[in-house]
Design a protein around this motif. Structure first.
Motif, PDB file in Angstrom:
ATOM      1  N   ILE A   1       5.386   7.777   2.275  1.00 26.87           N
ATOM      2  CA  ILE A   1       6.195   6.867   1.449  1.00 26.87           C
ATOM      3  C   ILE A   1       5.440   5.572   1.191  1.00 26.87           C
ATOM      4  O   ILE A   1       5.407   5.070   0.068  1.00 26.87           O
ATOM      5  CB  ILE A   1       7.548   6.597   2.144  1.00 26.87           C
ATOM      6  CG1 ILE A   1       8.374   7.876   2.208  1.00 26.87           C
ATOM      7  CG2 ILE A   1       8.308   5.500   1.423  1.00 26.87           C
ATOM      8  CD1 ILE A   1       9.617   7.751   3.039  1.00 26.87           C
ATOM      9  N   VAL A   2       4.816   5.043   2.238  1.00 27.12           N
ATOM     10  CA  VAL A   2       4.056   3.798   2.083  1.00 27.12           C
ATOM     11  C   VAL A   2       2.858   4.024   1.166  1.00 27.12           C
ATOM     12  O   VAL A   2       2.564   3.194   0.304  1.00 27.12           O
ATOM     13  CB  VAL A   2       3.618   3.255   3.457  1.00 27.12           C
ATOM     14  CG1 VAL A   2       2.684   2.074   3.314  1.00 27.12           C
ATOM     15  CG2 VAL A   2       4.842   2.863   4.274  1.00 27.12           C
ATOM     16  N   SER A   3       2.166   5.146   1.320  1.00 27.26           N
ATOM     17  CA  SER A   3       0.997   5.402   0.469  1.00 27.26           C
ATOM     18  C   SER A   3       1.420   5.598  -0.990  1.00 27.26           C
ATOM     19  O   SER A   3       0.733   5.137  -1.908  1.00 27.26           O
ATOM     20  CB  SER A   3       0.209   6.611   0.969  1.00 27.26           C
ATOM     21  OG  SER A   3       0.988   7.780   0.872  1.00 27.26           O
ATOM     22  N   ARG A   4       2.573   6.242  -1.214  1.00 25.48           N
ATOM     23  CA  ARG A   4       3.065   6.389  -2.600  1.00 25.48           C
ATOM     24  C   ARG A   4       3.480   5.043  -3.182  1.00 25.48           C
ATOM     25  O   ARG A   4       3.234   4.763  -4.356  1.00 25.48           O
ATOM     26  CB  ARG A   4       4.236   7.357  -2.648  1.00 25.48           C
ATOM     27  CG  ARG A   4       3.829   8.795  -2.580  1.00 25.48           C
ATOM     28  CD  ARG A   4       4.993   9.693  -2.848  1.00 25.48           C
ATOM     29  NE  ARG A   4       4.615  11.089  -2.739  1.00 25.48           N
ATOM     30  CZ  ARG A   4       5.410  12.086  -3.029  1.00 25.48           C
ATOM     31  NH1 ARG A   4       6.645  11.849  -3.435  1.00 25.48           N
ATOM     32  NH2 ARG A   4       4.992  13.313  -2.908  1.00 25.48           N
ATOM     33  N   GLY A   5       4.108   4.214  -2.360  1.00 25.94           N
ATOM     34  CA  GLY A   5       4.475   2.873  -2.819  1.00 25.94           C
ATOM     35  C   GLY A   5       3.259   2.037  -3.151  1.00 25.94           C
ATOM     36  O   GLY A   5       3.232   1.314  -4.154  1.00 25.94           O
ATOM     37  N   ARG A   6       2.238   2.133  -2.318  1.00 25.02           N
ATOM     38  CA  ARG A   6       1.000   1.405  -2.565  1.00 25.02           C
ATOM     39  C   ARG A   6       0.341   1.888  -3.865  1.00 25.02           C
ATOM     40  O   ARG A   6      -0.139   1.094  -4.673  1.00 25.02           O
ATOM     41  CB  ARG A   6       0.065   1.597  -1.380  1.00 25.02           C
ATOM     42  CG  ARG A   6      -1.146   0.693  -1.404  1.00 25.02           C
ATOM     43  CD  ARG A   6      -1.992   0.841  -0.161  1.00 25.02           C
ATOM     44  NE  ARG A   6      -1.247   0.402   1.020  1.00 25.02           N
ATOM     45  CZ  ARG A   6      -1.234   1.053   2.179  1.00 25.02           C
ATOM     46  NH1 ARG A   6      -1.913   2.174   2.322  1.00 25.02           N
ATOM     47  NH2 ARG A   6      -0.545   0.584   3.188  1.00 25.02           N
ATOM     48  N   GLN A   7       0.353   3.215  -4.071  1.00 21.61           N
ATOM     49  CA  GLN A   7      -0.224   3.773  -5.296  1.00 21.61           C
ATOM     50  C   GLN A   7       0.570   3.340  -6.519  1.00 21.61           C
ATOM     51  O   GLN A   7       0.000   3.014  -7.561  1.00 21.61           O
ATOM     52  CB  GLN A   7      -0.267   5.302  -5.206  1.00 21.61           C
ATOM     53  CG  GLN A   7      -0.931   5.969  -6.391  1.00 21.61           C
ATOM     54  CD  GLN A   7      -2.395   5.599  -6.510  1.00 21.61           C
ATOM     55  OE1 GLN A   7      -3.092   5.467  -5.520  1.00 21.61           O
ATOM     56  NE2 GLN A   7      -2.855   5.426  -7.725  1.00 21.61           N
ATOM     57  N   ALA A   8       1.906   3.293  -6.410  1.00 23.88           N
ATOM     58  CA  ALA A   8       2.735   2.846  -7.524  1.00 23.88           C
ATOM     59  C   ALA A   8       2.469   1.383  -7.841  1.00 23.88           C
ATOM     60  O   ALA A   8       2.413   0.989  -9.014  1.00 23.88           O
ATOM     61  CB  ALA A   8       4.214   3.061  -7.199  1.00 23.88           C
ATOM     62  N   ALA A   9       2.282   0.565  -6.813  1.00 24.22           N
ATOM     63  CA  ALA A   9       1.976  -0.850  -7.033  1.00 24.22           C
ATOM     64  C   ALA A   9       0.618  -1.012  -7.722  1.00 24.22           C
ATOM     65  O   ALA A   9       0.466  -1.839  -8.632  1.00 24.22           O
ATOM     66  CB  ALA A   9       1.995  -1.600  -5.706  1.00 24.22           C
ATOM     67  N   CYS A  10      -0.354  -0.224  -7.311  1.00 22.23           N
ATOM     68  CA  CYS A  10      -1.677  -0.286  -7.948  1.00 22.23           C
ATOM     69  C   CYS A  10      -1.598   0.162  -9.404  1.00 22.23           C
ATOM     70  O   CYS A  10      -2.219  -0.458 -10.285  1.00 22.23           O
ATOM     71  CB  CYS A  10      -2.677   0.574  -7.185  1.00 22.23           C
ATOM     72  SG  CYS A  10      -3.133  -0.087  -5.576  1.00 22.23           S
ATOM     73  N   ASP A  11      -0.848   1.222  -9.662  1.00 20.61           N
ATOM     74  CA  ASP A  11      -0.680   1.697 -11.041  1.00 20.61           C
ATOM     75  C   ASP A  11       0.031   0.654 -11.898  1.00 20.61           C
ATOM     76  O   ASP A  11      -0.345   0.414 -13.050  1.00 20.61           O
ATOM     77  CB  ASP A  11       0.101   3.009 -11.067  1.00 20.61           C
ATOM     78  CG  ASP A  11      -0.689   4.169 -10.481  1.00 20.61           C
ATOM     79  OD1 ASP A  11      -1.927   4.033 -10.334  1.00 20.61           O
ATOM     80  OD2 ASP A  11      -0.061   5.207 -10.165  1.00 20.61           O
ATOM     81  N   GLY A  12       1.057   0.029 -11.345  1.00 18.27           N
ATOM     82  CA  GLY A  12       1.777  -1.019 -12.076  1.00 18.27           C
ATOM     83  C   GLY A  12       0.881  -2.201 -12.395  1.00 18.27           C
ATOM     84  O   GLY A  12       0.934  -2.761 -13.492  1.00 18.27           O
ATOM     85  N   ALA A  13       0.047  -2.597 -11.448  1.00 18.00           N
ATOM     86  CA  ALA A  13      -0.883  -3.700 -11.681  1.00 18.00           C
ATOM     87  C   ALA A  13      -1.898  -3.335 -12.758  1.00 18.00           C
ATOM     88  O   ALA A  13      -2.237  -4.170 -13.608  1.00 18.00           O
ATOM     89  CB  ALA A  13      -1.597  -4.064 -10.384  1.00 18.00           C
ATOM     90  N   TYR A  14      -2.365  -2.098 -12.756  1.00 20.69           N
ATOM     91  CA  TYR A  14      -3.324  -1.647 -13.769  1.00 20.69           C
ATOM     92  C   TYR A  14      -2.696  -1.684 -15.165  1.00 20.69           C
ATOM     93  O   TYR A  14      -3.308  -2.179 -16.120  1.00 20.69           O
ATOM     94  CB  TYR A  14      -3.793  -0.230 -13.427  1.00 20.69           C
ATOM     95  CG  TYR A  14      -4.719   0.379 -14.449  1.00 20.69           C
ATOM     96  CD1 TYR A  14      -6.051  -0.014 -14.523  1.00 20.69           C
ATOM     97  CD2 TYR A  14      -4.257   1.348 -15.332  1.00 20.69           C
ATOM     98  CE1 TYR A  14      -6.899   0.546 -15.462  1.00 20.69           C
ATOM     99  CE2 TYR A  14      -5.102   1.911 -16.282  1.00 20.69           C
ATOM    100  CZ  TYR A  14      -6.415   1.505 -16.330  1.00 20.69           C
ATOM    101  OH  TYR A  14      -7.247   2.055 -17.271  1.00 20.69           O
ATOM    102  N   VAL A  15      -1.463  -1.182 -15.271  1.00 22.93           N
ATOM    103  CA  VAL A  15      -0.775  -1.175 -16.567  1.00 22.93           C
ATOM    104  C   VAL A  15      -0.511  -2.596 -17.039  1.00 22.93           C
ATOM    105  O   VAL A  15      -0.701  -2.916 -18.222  1.00 22.93           O
ATOM    106  CB  VAL A  15       0.538  -0.357 -16.468  1.00 22.93           C
ATOM    107  CG1 VAL A  15       1.402  -0.550 -17.695  1.00 22.93           C
ATOM    108  CG2 VAL A  15       0.215   1.110 -16.287  1.00 22.93           C
ATOM    109  N   ALA A  16      -0.100  -3.473 -16.129  1.00 23.69           N
ATOM    110  CA  ALA A  16       0.161  -4.866 -16.497  1.00 23.69           C
ATOM    111  C   ALA A  16      -1.110  -5.553 -16.985  1.00 23.69           C
ATOM    112  O   ALA A  16      -1.083  -6.312 -17.964  1.00 23.69           O
ATOM    113  CB  ALA A  16       0.748  -5.617 -15.310  1.00 23.69           C
TER     114      ALA A  16
END
Length: 103
Positions: A37-52
């Protein structure tokens, strides 16, 4: 050697090895930080930062294009329309001074 005084006045206890059986809190934290769960959350945060970041870059480029287009095309048009209006006002003022009926 234990009777020697240390500077600072406070002595901290020795650290325990987190891999040994005594470090219960550390092992819980390490298990949580390595969970899926933590690794998926971290990946989602990285993806969100990339898109932003990409969105901000493309928005900046679009703003630059719109701004330079406005300066090159619209500002000279506004200046020319203002000159034309001033010329019409001057002709109307001269016509009223000379006594000719306005158009």
């Amino acid at each position: 050697m234990a009777s020697q005084s240390r500077k600072g006045g406070v002595s901290l206890p020795d650290r325990r090895n987190p891999k040994s059986g005594g470090g219960g809190a550390a092992s819980i934290i390490s298990r949580i930080s390595q969970s899926e769960i933590v690794s998926r959350g971290r990946q989602a945060a990285c993806d969100g930062a990339y898109v932003a970041k990409k969105l901000l870059k493309s928005t900046g480029k679009a703003a630059w294009i719109a701004g330079t287009t406005f300066l090159v095309l619209v500002v000279p048009l506004i200046i020319e329309m203002d000159r034309e209006q001033q010329l019409n006002d001057l002709e109307l003022q001269q016509a009223t001074l000379l006594g000719a009926p306005p158009k």
